[in-house]
Design a protein around this motif. Sequence first.
Motif, PDB file in Angstrom:
ATOM      1  N   ARG A 180      -7.046  -1.039  -4.820  1.00 33.84           N
ATOM      2  CA  ARG A 180      -8.148  -0.367  -4.116  1.00 33.84           C
ATOM      3  C   ARG A 180      -7.743   1.061  -3.789  1.00 33.84           C
ATOM      4  O   ARG A 180      -6.635   1.306  -3.300  1.00 33.84           O
ATOM      5  CB  ARG A 180      -8.515  -1.125  -2.845  1.00 33.84           C
ATOM      6  CG  ARG A 180      -8.933  -2.573  -3.102  1.00 33.84           C
ATOM      7  CD  ARG A 180      -9.236  -3.324  -1.807  1.00 33.84           C
ATOM      8  NE  ARG A 180      -9.584  -4.706  -2.075  1.00 33.84           N
ATOM      9  CZ  ARG A 180     -10.810  -5.119  -2.396  1.00 33.84           C
ATOM     10  NH1 ARG A 180     -11.793  -4.240  -2.467  1.00 33.84           N
ATOM     11  NH2 ARG A 180     -11.040  -6.392  -2.640  1.00 33.84           N
ATOM     12  N   ASP A 209      -8.718   4.114  -1.459  1.00 37.17           N
ATOM     13  CA  ASP A 209      -9.445   4.566  -0.271  1.00 37.17           C
ATOM     14  C   ASP A 209      -9.189   6.055  -0.086  1.00 37.17           C
ATOM     15  O   ASP A 209      -8.024   6.498  -0.098  1.00 37.17           O
ATOM     16  CB  ASP A 209      -8.985   3.821   0.971  1.00 37.17           C
ATOM     17  CG  ASP A 209      -9.362   2.353   0.958  1.00 37.17           C
ATOM     18  OD1 ASP A 209      -9.695   1.851  -0.122  1.00 37.17           O
ATOM     19  OD2 ASP A 209      -9.304   1.719   2.026  1.00 37.17           O
ATOM     20  N   SER A 215       0.831  -1.210   0.000  1.00 39.05           N
ATOM     21  CA  SER A 215       0.000   0.000   0.000  1.00 39.05           C
ATOM     22  C   SER A 215       0.858   1.249   0.000  1.00 39.05           C
ATOM     23  O   SER A 215       2.016   1.239   0.411  1.00 39.05           O
ATOM     24  CB  SER A 215      -0.937   0.007   1.210  1.00 39.05           C
ATOM     25  OG  SER A 215      -0.211   0.157   2.413  1.00 39.05           O
ATOM     26  N   VAL A 223      -6.163  -6.948  -6.933  1.00 38.13           N
ATOM     27  CA  VAL A 223      -7.104  -5.832  -7.047  1.00 38.13           C
ATOM     28  C   VAL A 223      -6.438  -4.593  -6.451  1.00 38.13           C
ATOM     29  O   VAL A 223      -5.869  -4.657  -5.356  1.00 38.13           O
ATOM     30  CB  VAL A 223      -8.422  -6.119  -6.301  1.00 38.13           C
ATOM     31  CG1 VAL A 223      -9.335  -4.889  -6.339  1.00 38.13           C
ATOM     32  CG2 VAL A 223      -9.134  -7.314  -6.920  1.00 38.13           C
ATOM     33  N   SER A 229     -13.864   0.061 -11.504  1.00 41.82           N
ATOM     34  CA  SER A 229     -15.195   0.196 -10.907  1.00 41.82           C
ATOM     35  C   SER A 229     -15.279   1.448 -10.048  1.00 41.82           C
ATOM     36  O   SER A 229     -14.376   1.727  -9.247  1.00 41.82           O
ATOM     37  CB  SER A 229     -15.517  -1.024 -10.039  1.00 41.82           C
ATOM     38  OG  SER A 229     -15.558  -2.202 -10.808  1.00 41.82           O
ATOM     39  N   GLU A 241      -5.017  -6.178  -0.628  1.00 43.48           N
ATOM     40  CA  GLU A 241      -5.649  -6.118   0.685  1.00 43.48           C
ATOM     41  C   GLU A 241      -5.728  -7.500   1.309  1.00 43.48           C
ATOM     42  O   GLU A 241      -5.571  -7.673   2.521  1.00 43.48           O
ATOM     43  CB  GLU A 241      -7.053  -5.510   0.564  1.00 43.48           C
ATOM     44  CG  GLU A 241      -7.744  -5.274   1.897  1.00 43.48           C
ATOM     45  CD  GLU A 241      -9.101  -4.638   1.733  1.00 43.48           C
ATOM     46  OE1 GLU A 241      -9.288  -3.490   2.172  1.00 43.48           O
ATOM     47  OE2 GLU A 241      -9.981  -5.290   1.120  1.00 43.48           O
ATOM     48  N   GLU A 299     -13.609   3.347   0.707  1.00 49.76           N
ATOM     49  CA  GLU A 299     -13.150   2.817  -0.569  1.00 49.76           C
ATOM     50  C   GLU A 299     -14.057   3.320  -1.682  1.00 49.76           C
ATOM     51  O   GLU A 299     -15.259   3.039  -1.707  1.00 49.76           O
ATOM     52  CB  GLU A 299     -13.169   1.290  -0.518  1.00 49.76           C
ATOM     53  CG  GLU A 299     -12.539   0.641  -1.747  1.00 49.76           C
ATOM     54  CD  GLU A 299     -12.440  -0.867  -1.596  1.00 49.76           C
ATOM     55  OE1 GLU A 299     -11.428  -1.349  -1.037  1.00 49.76           O
ATOM     56  OE2 GLU A 299     -13.404  -1.549  -2.007  1.00 49.76           O
ATOM     57  N   ALA A 326      -9.390  -3.994 -11.274  1.00 48.04           N
ATOM     58  CA  ALA A 326      -8.979  -5.382 -11.439  1.00 48.04           C
ATOM     59  C   ALA A 326      -8.634  -5.595 -12.900  1.00 48.04           C
ATOM     60  O   ALA A 326      -8.710  -4.665 -13.711  1.00 48.04           O
ATOM     61  CB  ALA A 326     -10.087  -6.325 -10.989  1.00 48.04           C
ATOM     62  N   THR A 352     -12.096   0.715  -7.423  1.00 49.40           N
ATOM     63  CA  THR A 352     -11.250  -0.473  -7.487  1.00 49.40           C
ATOM     64  C   THR A 352     -10.868  -0.748  -8.932  1.00 49.40           C
ATOM     65  O   THR A 352     -11.599  -0.377  -9.872  1.00 49.40           O
ATOM     66  CB  THR A 352     -11.957  -1.715  -6.917  1.00 49.40           C
ATOM     67  OG1 THR A 352     -13.102  -2.014  -7.716  1.00 49.40           O
ATOM     68  CG2 THR A 352     -12.380  -1.508  -5.470  1.00 49.40           C
ATOM     69  N   LEU A 355     -17.413   2.747  -7.110  1.00 50.37           N
ATOM     70  CA  LEU A 355     -18.272   2.093  -6.135  1.00 50.37           C
ATOM     71  C   LEU A 355     -19.464   2.961  -5.764  1.00 50.37           C
ATOM     72  O   LEU A 355     -19.468   4.180  -5.961  1.00 50.37           O
ATOM     73  CB  LEU A 355     -17.461   1.731  -4.900  1.00 50.37           C
ATOM     74  CG  LEU A 355     -16.230   0.845  -5.150  1.00 50.37           C
ATOM     75  CD1 LEU A 355     -15.595   0.426  -3.829  1.00 50.37           C
ATOM     76  CD2 LEU A 355     -16.596  -0.384  -5.977  1.00 50.37           C
ATOM     77  N   GLN A 403      -4.146   0.470  -2.131  1.00 49.75           N
ATOM     78  CA  GLN A 403      -3.736  -0.874  -1.735  1.00 49.75           C
ATOM     79  C   GLN A 403      -3.679  -1.771  -2.968  1.00 49.75           C
ATOM     80  O   GLN A 403      -4.593  -1.756  -3.788  1.00 49.75           O
ATOM     81  CB  GLN A 403      -4.722  -1.473  -0.737  1.00 49.75           C
ATOM     82  CG  GLN A 403      -4.907  -0.658   0.539  1.00 49.75           C
ATOM     83  CD  GLN A 403      -5.918  -1.310   1.446  1.00 49.75           C
ATOM     84  OE1 GLN A 403      -5.605  -2.234   2.192  1.00 49.75           O
ATOM     85  NE2 GLN A 403      -7.161  -0.837   1.370  1.00 49.75           N
TER      86      GLN A 403
END
Length: 400
Positions: free
Chosen positions: A36, A38, A14, A34, A53, A28, A43, A48, A46, A55, A25
Amino acid sequence: MPYLGKSPPVISSSLEDADSDTKIQVEESADEDVIRFDIAGAEDFTMAANNFSVLSGSTLTIDSGATIANSGTATGFPAAPGKNLLINGNFDIWQRGGGTFSTGNEYTADQWKWLGTAGSGNVSRQAFTVGQTDVPGNPTYFWRGTVGTGDTSVTVKNCIEGVANGSGVSVTVSLWAKASEASTWETGDSGCNLQQRFGSGGSGVVRGNLDEDFASQAITTSWQKFVCTVTPPSISGKTVGAGNYLELYLQTAADLSSSATLDIAQVQVEIGTEAADFAHEDIGTTLQKCQRYYERLTPNTATNQAIFQAYNVTSTVASGIFNYTHKRAAPTLTFTAGATFEVRHQTTTTVCTAAAVSGSSDEDRCLCNFTVASGLTGGQGCVIRRNDTDTTYIEVSAEL
Protein backbone atom coordinates in the motif's frame (compact mmCIF):
# COMPACT_ATOMS: atom_id res chain seq x y z
CA MET A 1 26.48 -17.71 16.87
CA PRO A 2 29.53 -15.45 17.21
CA TYR A 3 29.10 -11.71 16.53
CA LEU A 4 30.52 -10.87 13.08
CA GLY A 5 30.45 -7.10 13.35
CA LYS A 6 27.04 -6.68 11.62
CA SER A 7 23.77 -5.63 13.17
CA PRO A 8 21.03 -8.22 13.05
CA PRO A 9 18.37 -7.62 10.33
CA VAL A 10 15.42 -5.44 11.19
CA ILE A 11 12.06 -6.74 10.00
CA SER A 12 9.43 -4.08 9.41
CA SER A 13 6.07 -4.00 7.69
CA SER A 14 6.38 -0.35 6.53
CA LEU A 15 8.70 2.36 5.30
CA GLU A 16 7.50 5.81 6.39
CA ASP A 17 8.47 9.44 6.90
CA ALA A 18 8.93 11.18 10.24
CA ASP A 19 5.26 12.03 10.81
CA SER A 20 4.00 8.71 9.40
CA ASP A 21 1.59 10.26 6.89
CA THR A 22 3.58 9.13 3.83
CA LYS A 23 4.54 5.47 3.81
CA ILE A 24 4.76 2.16 2.01
CA GLN A 25 3.13 -0.73 3.89
CA VAL A 26 3.71 -4.34 2.98
CA GLU A 27 1.36 -5.93 5.50
CA GLU A 28 -1.30 -3.62 6.90
CA SER A 29 -3.20 -6.63 8.20
CA ALA A 30 -1.91 -10.13 8.86
CA ASP A 31 -0.65 -11.99 5.76
CA GLU A 32 -2.64 -9.91 3.24
CA ASP A 33 0.23 -9.72 0.69
CA VAL A 34 -0.69 -6.23 -0.50
CA ILE A 35 1.69 -3.30 -0.86
CA ARG A 36 0.00 0.00 0.00
CA PHE A 37 1.25 3.46 -0.95
CA ASP A 38 0.04 6.24 1.37
CA ILE A 39 0.86 9.85 0.49
CA ALA A 40 0.02 12.79 2.75
CA GLY A 41 -2.31 10.65 4.81
CA ALA A 42 -4.26 9.09 1.93
CA GLU A 43 -3.88 5.71 0.27
CA ASP A 44 -3.34 6.36 -3.47
CA PHE A 45 -2.05 3.08 -4.93
CA THR A 46 -2.00 -0.61 -4.08
CA MET A 47 -0.12 -3.53 -5.53
CA ALA A 48 -1.15 -7.16 -5.19
CA ALA A 49 -0.20 -10.29 -7.08
CA ASN A 50 -0.48 -9.52 -10.83
CA ASN A 51 -2.28 -6.23 -10.19
CA PHE A 52 -1.45 -2.54 -9.71
CA SER A 53 -4.41 -0.32 -8.75
CA VAL A 54 -4.79 3.44 -8.93
CA LEU A 55 -7.42 4.24 -6.30
CA SER A 56 -10.37 6.58 -6.75
CA GLY A 57 -9.30 10.22 -6.62
CA SER A 58 -5.69 9.44 -7.57
CA THR A 59 -3.96 10.00 -10.91
CA LEU A 60 -1.23 8.09 -12.71
CA THR A 61 0.62 10.69 -14.82
CA ILE A 62 2.78 9.75 -17.82
CA ASP A 63 5.27 12.48 -18.73
CA SER A 64 5.59 13.74 -22.30
CA GLY A 65 7.93 11.51 -24.26
CA ALA A 66 7.21 8.42 -22.17
CA THR A 67 5.43 5.39 -23.62
CA ILE A 68 3.18 2.68 -22.23
CA ALA A 69 3.51 -0.27 -24.58
CA ASN A 70 1.37 -3.36 -24.93
CA SER A 71 4.06 -5.90 -25.80
CA GLY A 72 1.68 -8.80 -26.34
CA THR A 73 -2.06 -9.36 -26.36
CA ALA A 74 -2.97 -7.55 -23.16
CA THR A 75 -6.52 -6.19 -23.16
CA GLY A 76 -7.85 -2.85 -22.03
CA PHE A 77 -5.24 -0.83 -23.93
CA PRO A 78 -6.34 1.73 -26.51
CA ALA A 79 -5.04 0.73 -29.90
CA ALA A 80 -1.77 2.30 -30.96
CA PRO A 81 -1.55 4.17 -34.28
CA GLY A 82 -0.41 1.80 -37.02
CA LYS A 83 -1.90 -1.26 -35.35
CA ASN A 84 -4.48 -1.59 -38.12
CA LEU A 85 -3.08 -3.52 -41.10
CA LEU A 86 -5.81 -1.97 -43.27
CA ILE A 87 -5.40 1.44 -44.84
CA ASN A 88 -8.37 3.82 -44.56
CA GLY A 89 -10.37 1.59 -42.24
CA ASN A 90 -12.02 4.74 -40.88
CA PHE A 91 -13.19 5.81 -44.38
CA ASP A 92 -11.62 9.25 -44.04
CA ILE A 93 -10.09 9.44 -47.53
CA TRP A 94 -12.24 9.59 -50.69
CA GLN A 95 -9.94 10.95 -53.42
CA ARG A 96 -12.41 9.91 -56.13
CA GLY A 97 -15.17 11.93 -54.45
CA GLY A 98 -18.01 10.97 -52.16
CA GLY A 99 -20.12 9.23 -54.78
CA THR A 100 -22.55 8.14 -55.91
CA PHE A 101 -20.51 5.27 -57.46
CA SER A 102 -22.59 3.13 -59.81
CA THR A 103 -20.19 1.75 -62.45
CA GLY A 104 -19.67 -1.48 -60.52
CA ASN A 105 -16.42 -3.32 -59.76
CA GLU A 106 -14.81 0.00 -58.85
CA TYR A 107 -12.90 1.73 -56.08
CA THR A 108 -14.98 4.01 -53.91
CA ALA A 109 -13.37 5.24 -50.69
CA ASP A 110 -9.63 4.84 -51.07
CA GLN A 111 -8.56 1.17 -50.81
CA TRP A 112 -12.19 -0.04 -50.77
CA LYS A 113 -13.37 -1.76 -53.96
CA TRP A 114 -17.09 -2.33 -54.40
CA LEU A 115 -17.77 -5.52 -56.35
CA GLY A 116 -21.22 -4.51 -57.52
CA THR A 117 -22.84 -4.88 -60.93
CA ALA A 118 -22.72 -2.00 -63.40
CA GLY A 119 -26.01 -0.15 -63.51
CA SER A 120 -27.35 -1.94 -60.46
CA GLY A 121 -26.88 -0.53 -57.00
CA ASN A 122 -24.40 2.08 -55.87
CA VAL A 123 -22.00 3.20 -53.14
CA SER A 124 -21.88 6.54 -51.37
CA ARG A 125 -20.09 8.32 -48.56
CA GLN A 126 -22.30 9.03 -45.56
CA ALA A 127 -21.58 11.38 -42.68
CA PHE A 128 -22.13 10.50 -39.04
CA THR A 129 -24.23 12.91 -37.00
CA VAL A 130 -21.83 15.03 -34.96
CA GLY A 131 -21.74 13.80 -31.39
CA GLN A 132 -23.36 10.41 -32.05
CA THR A 133 -22.33 7.65 -29.65
CA ASP A 134 -23.51 4.51 -31.48
CA VAL A 135 -20.05 4.02 -32.99
CA PRO A 136 -17.30 5.11 -30.58
CA GLY A 137 -14.43 7.45 -31.32
CA ASN A 138 -16.36 10.15 -33.23
CA PRO A 139 -15.74 8.89 -36.79
CA THR A 140 -16.63 11.34 -39.56
CA TYR A 141 -17.80 9.04 -42.38
CA PHE A 142 -19.10 5.57 -43.05
CA TRP A 143 -19.38 3.51 -46.26
CA ARG A 144 -22.83 2.72 -47.65
CA GLY A 145 -23.63 0.12 -50.29
CA THR A 146 -27.10 0.12 -51.84
CA VAL A 147 -28.55 -3.03 -53.40
CA GLY A 148 -29.66 -2.62 -57.00
CA THR A 149 -32.46 -4.16 -58.98
CA GLY A 150 -31.83 -7.87 -59.49
CA ASP A 151 -29.16 -8.03 -56.77
CA THR A 152 -29.59 -9.39 -53.24
CA SER A 153 -26.27 -8.69 -51.50
CA VAL A 154 -23.43 -6.18 -51.03
CA THR A 155 -19.77 -7.09 -51.54
CA VAL A 156 -16.65 -5.02 -50.83
CA LYS A 157 -12.96 -5.74 -50.35
CA ASN A 158 -9.76 -4.11 -49.10
CA CYS A 159 -6.26 -5.32 -50.04
CA ILE A 160 -3.33 -5.28 -47.59
CA GLU A 161 -0.02 -5.19 -49.45
CA GLY A 162 2.15 -8.21 -48.61
CA VAL A 163 0.75 -11.73 -48.37
CA ALA A 164 3.11 -12.40 -45.43
CA ASN A 165 0.91 -10.20 -43.21
CA GLY A 166 -0.68 -12.49 -40.62
CA SER A 167 0.91 -15.61 -42.07
CA GLY A 168 0.72 -18.43 -39.52
CA VAL A 169 -0.50 -16.26 -36.63
CA SER A 170 -3.86 -15.21 -35.22
CA VAL A 171 -5.46 -12.24 -36.99
CA THR A 172 -8.54 -10.48 -35.64
CA VAL A 173 -11.00 -8.68 -37.89
CA SER A 174 -13.41 -6.18 -36.37
CA LEU A 175 -15.90 -3.73 -37.84
CA TRP A 176 -19.13 -1.87 -37.13
CA ALA A 177 -22.11 -2.49 -39.41
CA LYS A 178 -25.85 -2.06 -39.79
CA ALA A 179 -28.39 -2.48 -42.58
CA SER A 180 -31.74 -0.97 -43.50
CA GLU A 181 -33.27 -4.43 -43.03
CA ALA A 182 -32.22 -7.58 -41.18
CA SER A 183 -29.52 -9.63 -42.87
CA THR A 184 -26.55 -11.91 -42.17
CA TRP A 185 -23.00 -12.33 -43.47
CA GLU A 186 -22.39 -14.83 -46.27
CA THR A 187 -20.49 -17.98 -45.22
CA GLY A 188 -18.06 -20.31 -46.95
CA ASP A 189 -15.44 -19.45 -49.55
CA SER A 190 -17.79 -16.99 -51.26
CA GLY A 191 -18.53 -15.20 -47.99
CA CYS A 192 -16.51 -13.16 -45.50
CA ASN A 193 -12.87 -14.20 -45.42
CA LEU A 194 -9.21 -13.25 -45.41
CA GLN A 195 -7.66 -14.32 -48.71
CA GLN A 196 -3.96 -14.90 -49.24
CA ARG A 197 -3.24 -13.87 -52.82
CA PHE A 198 0.29 -14.64 -53.98
CA GLY A 199 0.63 -12.26 -56.90
CA SER A 200 1.67 -12.67 -60.51
CA GLY A 201 2.93 -16.20 -61.14
CA GLY A 202 2.44 -17.10 -57.48
CA SER A 203 0.63 -19.93 -55.72
CA GLY A 204 -3.16 -20.24 -55.80
CA VAL A 205 -5.41 -18.27 -53.46
CA VAL A 206 -5.88 -19.55 -49.88
CA ARG A 207 -8.95 -18.48 -47.89
CA GLY A 208 -9.45 -18.20 -44.15
CA ASN A 209 -13.19 -17.94 -43.58
CA LEU A 210 -14.69 -15.65 -40.94
CA ASP A 211 -17.75 -17.89 -40.55
CA GLU A 212 -17.55 -18.88 -36.91
CA ASP A 213 -18.21 -15.49 -35.35
CA PHE A 214 -19.49 -13.32 -38.18
CA ALA A 215 -22.19 -15.74 -39.27
CA SER A 216 -23.50 -16.22 -35.74
CA GLN A 217 -24.33 -12.52 -35.36
CA ALA A 218 -27.17 -11.05 -37.39
CA ILE A 219 -26.86 -7.68 -39.11
CA THR A 220 -29.61 -5.48 -37.72
CA THR A 221 -30.84 -1.94 -38.27
CA SER A 222 -28.68 -0.69 -35.39
CA TRP A 223 -24.92 -0.26 -35.31
CA GLN A 224 -23.11 -3.19 -33.69
CA LYS A 225 -19.55 -4.48 -33.62
CA PHE A 226 -18.57 -7.70 -35.38
CA VAL A 227 -15.39 -9.54 -34.37
CA CYS A 228 -13.75 -12.71 -35.66
CA THR A 229 -10.29 -14.25 -35.27
CA VAL A 230 -8.75 -16.43 -37.96
CA THR A 231 -5.27 -17.87 -38.52
CA PRO A 232 -4.10 -17.60 -42.14
CA PRO A 233 -1.81 -20.55 -42.98
CA SER A 234 1.95 -20.12 -43.07
CA ILE A 235 3.22 -19.12 -46.51
CA SER A 236 6.20 -21.43 -46.13
CA GLY A 237 6.71 -23.34 -49.37
CA LYS A 238 4.48 -21.01 -51.39
CA THR A 239 5.54 -19.17 -54.53
CA VAL A 240 5.18 -15.43 -54.02
CA GLY A 241 4.99 -13.15 -57.06
CA ALA A 242 4.81 -9.41 -57.62
CA GLY A 243 1.67 -7.68 -56.42
CA ASN A 244 0.93 -10.15 -53.61
CA TYR A 245 -1.47 -9.19 -50.83
CA LEU A 246 -3.81 -10.24 -48.02
CA GLU A 247 -7.41 -9.44 -48.94
CA LEU A 248 -10.32 -8.75 -46.61
CA TYR A 249 -13.47 -9.82 -48.45
CA LEU A 250 -16.87 -8.93 -47.01
CA GLN A 251 -20.24 -10.04 -48.39
CA THR A 252 -23.74 -10.11 -46.99
CA ALA A 253 -25.97 -13.11 -47.48
CA ALA A 254 -28.21 -13.06 -50.55
CA ASP A 255 -31.24 -11.95 -48.58
CA LEU A 256 -31.44 -8.18 -49.11
CA SER A 257 -34.18 -6.55 -51.15
CA SER A 258 -33.72 -3.97 -53.88
CA SER A 259 -32.71 -0.54 -52.49
CA ALA A 260 -31.69 -2.01 -49.13
CA THR A 261 -28.50 -0.52 -47.70
CA LEU A 262 -25.47 -1.88 -45.84
CA ASP A 263 -23.42 0.56 -43.74
CA ILE A 264 -19.85 -0.19 -42.59
CA ALA A 265 -17.53 1.79 -40.31
CA GLN A 266 -14.23 1.45 -38.44
CA VAL A 267 -12.85 -1.71 -40.03
CA GLN A 268 -9.70 -3.09 -38.40
CA VAL A 269 -7.44 -6.06 -39.12
CA GLU A 270 -4.81 -6.67 -36.44
CA ILE A 271 -2.38 -9.31 -35.27
CA GLY A 272 -3.56 -11.12 -32.14
CA THR A 273 -6.65 -12.75 -30.69
CA GLU A 274 -8.31 -9.65 -29.24
CA ALA A 275 -10.09 -6.76 -30.96
CA ALA A 276 -8.60 -3.57 -29.57
CA ASP A 277 -10.33 -0.21 -29.76
CA PHE A 278 -10.17 1.22 -33.26
CA ALA A 279 -6.69 2.63 -34.04
CA HIS A 280 -7.27 6.24 -35.02
CA GLU A 281 -4.72 7.85 -37.31
CA ASP A 282 -4.31 11.46 -38.41
CA ILE A 283 -5.80 12.12 -41.84
CA GLY A 284 -2.52 13.35 -43.33
CA THR A 285 -0.82 10.04 -42.57
CA THR A 286 -3.74 8.04 -43.98
CA LEU A 287 -3.77 10.15 -47.17
CA GLN A 288 -0.04 9.59 -47.64
CA LYS A 289 -0.52 5.84 -47.30
CA CYS A 290 -3.42 5.87 -49.78
CA GLN A 291 -1.35 7.77 -52.33
CA ARG A 292 1.14 4.91 -52.54
CA TYR A 293 -1.62 3.19 -54.55
CA TYR A 294 -3.70 6.00 -56.03
CA GLU A 295 -3.87 9.76 -56.32
CA ARG A 296 -5.87 12.19 -58.36
CA LEU A 297 -4.49 15.54 -59.48
CA THR A 298 -7.51 17.81 -59.56
CA PRO A 299 -7.43 21.59 -59.97
CA ASN A 300 -9.48 23.51 -57.45
CA THR A 301 -12.78 25.06 -58.46
CA ALA A 302 -11.23 28.26 -59.81
CA THR A 303 -11.75 28.87 -63.53
CA ASN A 304 -8.69 28.01 -65.68
CA GLN A 305 -6.77 26.76 -62.64
CA ALA A 306 -3.12 25.86 -63.37
CA ILE A 307 -2.12 22.19 -63.11
CA PHE A 308 1.63 22.19 -63.78
CA GLN A 309 4.36 23.86 -65.82
CA ALA A 310 5.39 22.54 -69.22
CA TYR A 311 7.16 23.59 -72.41
CA ASN A 312 6.23 23.61 -76.09
CA VAL A 313 8.05 20.80 -77.89
CA THR A 314 6.56 21.59 -81.31
CA SER A 315 3.79 23.79 -82.66
CA THR A 316 1.24 21.16 -81.64
CA VAL A 317 2.64 19.44 -78.52
CA ALA A 318 3.39 20.74 -75.02
CA SER A 319 5.15 18.41 -72.56
CA GLY A 320 5.47 18.52 -68.80
CA ILE A 321 6.95 16.29 -66.11
CA PHE A 322 4.34 15.12 -63.61
CA ASN A 323 5.87 14.27 -60.22
CA TYR A 324 3.57 12.27 -57.97
CA THR A 325 3.78 10.43 -54.65
CA HIS A 326 6.00 7.33 -54.86
CA LYS A 327 3.88 4.39 -55.99
CA ARG A 328 4.25 0.72 -55.08
CA ALA A 329 4.77 -0.04 -58.80
CA ALA A 330 4.80 1.83 -62.11
CA PRO A 331 1.27 3.28 -62.29
CA THR A 332 -1.32 3.68 -65.00
CA LEU A 333 -2.34 7.27 -65.74
CA THR A 334 -5.83 8.24 -66.86
CA PHE A 335 -6.73 11.70 -68.18
CA THR A 336 -10.08 13.34 -68.65
CA ALA A 337 -10.88 14.26 -72.26
CA GLY A 338 -8.22 16.32 -74.05
CA ALA A 339 -10.58 19.27 -74.41
CA THR A 340 -10.79 19.61 -70.61
CA PHE A 341 -7.15 20.85 -70.65
CA GLU A 342 -5.68 23.99 -72.16
CA VAL A 343 -2.17 25.34 -72.80
CA ARG A 344 -1.43 28.89 -71.66
CA HIS A 345 1.55 30.14 -73.70
CA GLN A 346 2.70 33.72 -73.54
CA THR A 347 -0.57 35.68 -73.67
CA THR A 348 -2.46 33.03 -75.65
CA THR A 349 -4.63 30.12 -74.53
CA THR A 350 -5.16 27.08 -76.75
CA VAL A 351 -7.53 24.22 -75.93
CA CYS A 352 -6.06 20.73 -76.15
CA THR A 353 -7.30 17.93 -78.36
CA ALA A 354 -5.59 15.08 -76.47
CA ALA A 355 -3.66 14.32 -73.28
CA ALA A 356 -1.53 11.24 -72.68
CA VAL A 357 1.64 9.84 -71.16
CA SER A 358 4.71 10.13 -73.35
CA GLY A 359 6.52 6.80 -73.26
CA SER A 360 6.16 5.01 -69.92
CA SER A 361 5.74 6.04 -66.31
CA ASP A 362 7.86 5.02 -63.33
CA GLU A 363 7.05 4.91 -59.63
CA ASP A 364 7.75 8.66 -59.12
CA ARG A 365 7.12 10.58 -62.33
CA CYS A 366 6.22 10.57 -66.00
CA LEU A 367 6.28 12.85 -69.02
CA CYS A 368 2.85 14.01 -70.19
CA ASN A 369 2.05 15.29 -73.67
CA PHE A 370 -0.79 17.74 -74.34
CA THR A 371 -1.71 18.06 -78.00
CA VAL A 372 -3.30 21.07 -79.70
CA ALA A 373 -4.30 21.67 -83.31
CA SER A 374 -1.68 24.39 -83.90
CA GLY A 375 -0.32 27.67 -82.62
CA LEU A 376 2.42 26.76 -80.14
CA THR A 377 5.98 28.05 -80.47
CA GLY A 378 8.57 25.35 -79.93
CA GLY A 379 10.94 25.97 -77.02
CA GLN A 380 8.67 28.36 -75.13
CA GLY A 381 7.53 27.68 -71.59
CA CYS A 382 3.83 27.22 -70.90
CA VAL A 383 1.32 26.22 -68.24
CA ILE A 384 -1.16 23.35 -68.47
CA ARG A 385 -4.52 24.45 -67.06
CA ARG A 386 -8.11 23.39 -66.61
CA ASN A 387 -10.20 24.52 -69.58
CA ASP A 388 -12.62 27.05 -68.16
CA THR A 389 -14.71 25.21 -65.50
CA ASP A 390 -14.51 21.71 -67.01
CA THR A 391 -14.19 18.63 -64.82
CA THR A 392 -10.47 18.05 -65.23
CA TYR A 393 -8.15 15.58 -63.51
CA ILE A 394 -5.31 13.11 -63.95
CA GLU A 395 -5.54 9.77 -62.12
CA VAL A 396 -2.41 7.86 -61.12
CA SER A 397 -3.22 4.28 -60.13
CA ALA A 398 -1.06 1.44 -58.85
CA GLU A 399 -3.83 -0.39 -57.00
CA LEU A 400 -3.33 -4.01 -56.02
